[in-house]
Motif scaffolding. Structure first.
Motif, mmCIF file in Angstrom:
data_model
loop_
_atom_site.group_PDB
_atom_site.id
_atom_site.type_symbol
_atom_site.label_atom_id
_atom_site.label_comp_id
_atom_site.label_asym_id
_atom_site.label_seq_id
_atom_site.Cartn_x
_atom_site.Cartn_y
_atom_site.Cartn_z
ATOM 1 N N GLU A 1 38.727 37.563 29.184
ATOM 2 C CA GLU A 1 38.611 37.985 30.576
ATOM 3 C C GLU A 1 38.958 39.459 30.718
ATOM 4 O O GLU A 1 39.910 39.941 30.102
ATOM 5 C CB GLU A 1 39.558 37.185 31.477
ATOM 6 C CG GLU A 1 39.266 35.703 31.565
ATOM 7 C CD GLU A 1 40.219 34.997 32.524
ATOM 8 O OE1 GLU A 1 39.770 34.069 33.195
ATOM 9 O OE2 GLU A 1 41.405 35.394 32.576
ATOM 10 N N ARG A 2 38.184 40.133 31.533
ATOM 11 C CA ARG A 2 38.482 41.506 31.924
ATOM 12 C C ARG A 2 38.445 41.561 33.442
ATOM 13 O O ARG A 2 37.499 41.038 34.041
ATOM 14 C CB ARG A 2 37.467 42.466 31.315
ATOM 15 C CG ARG A 2 37.532 42.549 29.799
ATOM 16 C CD ARG A 2 36.314 43.265 29.215
ATOM 17 N NE ARG A 2 36.393 43.414 27.770
ATOM 18 C CZ ARG A 2 36.096 42.468 26.889
ATOM 19 N NH1 ARG A 2 35.691 41.273 27.308
ATOM 20 N NH2 ARG A 2 36.203 42.694 25.585
ATOM 21 N N TYR A 3 39.444 42.136 34.052
ATOM 22 C CA TYR A 3 39.543 42.095 35.507
ATOM 23 C C TYR A 3 40.461 43.197 35.998
ATOM 24 O O TYR A 3 41.091 43.904 35.203
ATOM 25 C CB TYR A 3 40.092 40.740 35.967
ATOM 26 C CG TYR A 3 41.283 40.253 35.171
ATOM 27 C CD1 TYR A 3 42.528 40.852 35.283
ATOM 28 C CD2 TYR A 3 41.152 39.174 34.286
ATOM 29 C CE1 TYR A 3 43.610 40.403 34.559
ATOM 30 C CE2 TYR A 3 42.228 38.721 33.551
ATOM 31 C CZ TYR A 3 43.459 39.338 33.689
ATOM 32 O OH TYR A 3 44.524 38.902 32.951
ATOM 33 N N ASN A 4 40.522 43.352 37.312
ATOM 34 C CA ASN A 4 41.520 44.208 37.933
ATOM 35 C C ASN A 4 42.674 43.347 38.409
ATOM 36 O O ASN A 4 42.472 42.203 38.852
ATOM 37 C CB ASN A 4 40.919 44.980 39.104
ATOM 38 C CG ASN A 4 39.981 46.084 38.641
ATOM 39 O OD1 ASN A 4 40.227 46.726 37.624
ATOM 40 N ND2 ASN A 4 38.901 46.302 39.368
ATOM 41 N N VAL B 1 58.204 38.258 38.613
ATOM 42 C CA VAL B 1 57.146 39.231 38.857
ATOM 43 C C VAL B 1 55.845 38.616 38.378
ATOM 44 O O VAL B 1 55.805 37.952 37.340
ATOM 45 C CB VAL B 1 57.424 40.557 38.117
ATOM 46 C CG1 VAL B 1 56.257 41.518 38.249
ATOM 47 C CG2 VAL B 1 58.696 41.200 38.651
ATOM 48 N N TYR B 2 54.780 38.817 39.144
ATOM 49 C CA TYR B 2 53.497 38.193 38.847
ATOM 50 C C TYR B 2 52.421 39.245 38.652
ATOM 51 O O TYR B 2 52.498 40.355 39.197
ATOM 52 C CB TYR B 2 53.077 37.267 39.994
ATOM 53 C CG TYR B 2 54.033 36.130 40.230
ATOM 54 C CD1 TYR B 2 53.888 34.924 39.567
ATOM 55 C CD2 TYR B 2 55.099 36.286 41.124
ATOM 56 C CE1 TYR B 2 54.779 33.874 39.784
ATOM 57 C CE2 TYR B 2 55.992 35.249 41.344
ATOM 58 C CZ TYR B 2 55.831 34.047 40.671
ATOM 59 O OH TYR B 2 56.721 33.024 40.884
ATOM 60 N N LEU B 3 51.402 38.855 37.887
ATOM 61 C CA LEU B 3 50.180 39.623 37.796
ATOM 62 C C LEU B 3 49.177 38.949 38.726
ATOM 63 O O LEU B 3 48.776 37.802 38.505
ATOM 64 C CB LEU B 3 49.667 39.612 36.353
ATOM 65 C CG LEU B 3 48.643 40.669 35.954
ATOM 66 C CD1 LEU B 3 49.242 42.067 36.061
ATOM 67 C CD2 LEU B 3 48.158 40.410 34.537
ATOM 68 N N ARG B 4 48.812 39.631 39.802
ATOM 69 C CA ARG B 4 47.878 39.090 40.783
ATOM 70 C C ARG B 4 46.477 39.609 40.465
ATOM 71 O O ARG B 4 46.234 40.803 40.444
ATOM 72 C CB ARG B 4 48.273 39.505 42.189
ATOM 73 C CG ARG B 4 47.275 39.122 43.265
ATOM 74 C CD ARG B 4 47.253 37.617 43.534
ATOM 75 N NE ARG B 4 48.430 37.210 44.288
ATOM 76 C CZ ARG B 4 48.625 35.959 44.709
ATOM 77 N NH1 ARG B 4 47.727 35.018 44.447
ATOM 78 N NH2 ARG B 4 49.725 35.654 45.370
ATOM 79 N N LEU B 5 45.544 38.687 40.204
ATOM 80 C CA LEU B 5 44.183 39.053 39.857
ATOM 81 C C LEU B 5 43.351 39.205 41.126
ATOM 82 O O LEU B 5 43.674 38.645 42.171
ATOM 83 C CB LEU B 5 43.560 37.999 38.949
ATOM 84 C CG LEU B 5 44.386 37.547 37.741
ATOM 85 C CD1 LEU B 5 43.546 36.655 36.837
ATOM 86 C CD2 LEU B 5 44.951 38.723 36.979
ATOM 87 N N VAL B 6 42.255 39.944 41.034
ATOM 88 C CA VAL B 6 41.427 40.181 42.214
ATOM 89 C C VAL B 6 40.805 38.894 42.744
ATOM 90 O O VAL B 6 40.455 38.809 43.927
ATOM 91 C CB VAL B 6 40.315 41.207 41.928
ATOM 92 C CG1 VAL B 6 40.881 42.590 41.761
ATOM 93 C CG2 VAL B 6 39.495 40.812 40.707
ATOM 94 N N ASP B 7 40.677 37.866 41.894
ATOM 95 C CA ASP B 7 40.102 36.605 42.367
ATOM 96 C C ASP B 7 41.149 35.694 42.993
ATOM 97 O O ASP B 7 40.856 34.560 43.360
ATOM 98 C CB ASP B 7 39.372 35.879 41.233
ATOM 99 C CG ASP B 7 40.298 35.476 40.080
ATOM 100 O OD1 ASP B 7 41.538 35.593 40.228
ATOM 101 O OD2 ASP B 7 39.782 35.039 39.034
ATOM 102 N N GLY B 8 42.385 36.195 43.132
ATOM 103 C CA GLY B 8 43.443 35.437 43.780
ATOM 104 C C GLY B 8 44.387 34.728 42.843
ATOM 105 O O GLY B 8 45.468 34.290 43.251
ATOM 106 N N ARG B 9 44.010 34.559 41.595
ATOM 107 C CA ARG B 9 44.912 33.899 40.645
ATOM 108 C C ARG B 9 46.173 34.724 40.440
ATOM 109 O O ARG B 9 46.169 35.942 40.570
ATOM 110 C CB ARG B 9 44.205 33.691 39.304
ATOM 111 C CG ARG B 9 43.190 32.571 39.296
ATOM 112 C CD ARG B 9 42.555 32.444 37.922
ATOM 113 N NE ARG B 9 41.747 33.604 37.594
ATOM 114 C CZ ARG B 9 41.388 33.939 36.356
ATOM 115 N NH1 ARG B 9 41.804 33.223 35.337
ATOM 116 N NH2 ARG B 9 40.620 34.996 36.157
#
Length: 230
Positions: A163-166, A27-35
């Motif tokens: 870092e703070r992100y969605n 399972v992955y955490l997908r960041l809004v910047d694509g990472r």
């Protein structure tokens, strides 16, 4: 056919529940910047690791495990005779914890919780410093949960990062949930936020590729043990 696994999982649960489906692949955490960041799901379902044990050695009860997942830390503490309660927003996490002999509530850390200002140790490990995407707000809240002589045990990133992100959870089968706020912190950022909140960093250590710190109220008679006193 319905299995015990299926009975504990509801497709309408919070997307965090995807990360609790043991044996279903990564399972992955997908960041809004694509990472994409791979989540250590296997660790959540196993016995405490060597790194986990360095945390357990620093826990004085009662202990509150924020974002407890399947409850490995709660169960390990209870087996040591240390009272521990887990809290998690995912029904599946709470069901897994209680089914295996732990204690847990389905609740957000920002909800009303039992024994506020009475917990001797509050855990924020396995990346849970990211809950809510606002580490300062989270640490302020957790600082309000511990007793005057209590401590927070926080896991941070091994490298300096702030870092703070969605982000959203996703798996290899293409299942994913909606975006939610999350954060990542390294030691330097944690130290800076702690100072702003009148929290003292009383201990810092690494074990393998994991990094931890304990925080206490400035001026308190802090009594969480360090590893050398156990």
């Amino acid at each position: 056919m319905t299995t015990d696994e299926d009975e504990l999982y509801d497709a309408d649960e919070d997307p965090y529940a995807l990360a609790l489906r043991s044996g279903r692949g990564p399972v992955y955490l997908r960041l809004v910047d694509g990472r994409r960041i791979r989540m250590p799901v296997h660790r959540w379902h196993e016995q405490p690791t060597v790194a986990d044990k360095t945390v357990l050695e620093r826990c004085i009860g009662p202990v509150l495990d924020v974002g407890c997942g399947p409850g490995r830390m709660c169960r390990a503490l209870l087996s040591r005779g240390v009272f521990a309660l887990g809290v998690d927003i995912a029904p599946r996490a709470v069901a897994l914890t209680t089914a295996q002999g732990g204690l847990a509530l389905r609740r957000s850390v920002f909800d009303r919780l039992p024994a506020e200002r009475g917990w001797k140790t509050v855990l924020l490990i396995d990346g849970n410093i990211g809950i809510g995407g606002d580490p300062q707000g989270l640490l302020r809240r957790c600082g309000g949960l511990i007793a005057p002589t209590g401590c927070l045990v926080v896991e941070v990133e091994l490298h300096d990062v702030e870092e703070r992100y969605n982000a959203r959870f996703e798996n290899l089968q293409g299942q994913s949930g909606p975006f939610f706020p999350w954060a990542r912190l390294g030691r330097r950022a944690l130290n800076s936020i702690a100072a702003d909140l009148a929290l003292s960093v009383t201990d810092q250590w690494s074990s393998g590729d994991r990094c931890f710190a304990t925080l206490a109220h400035q001026g308190s008679s802090f009594d969480c043990p360090d590893a050398g006193r156990r």
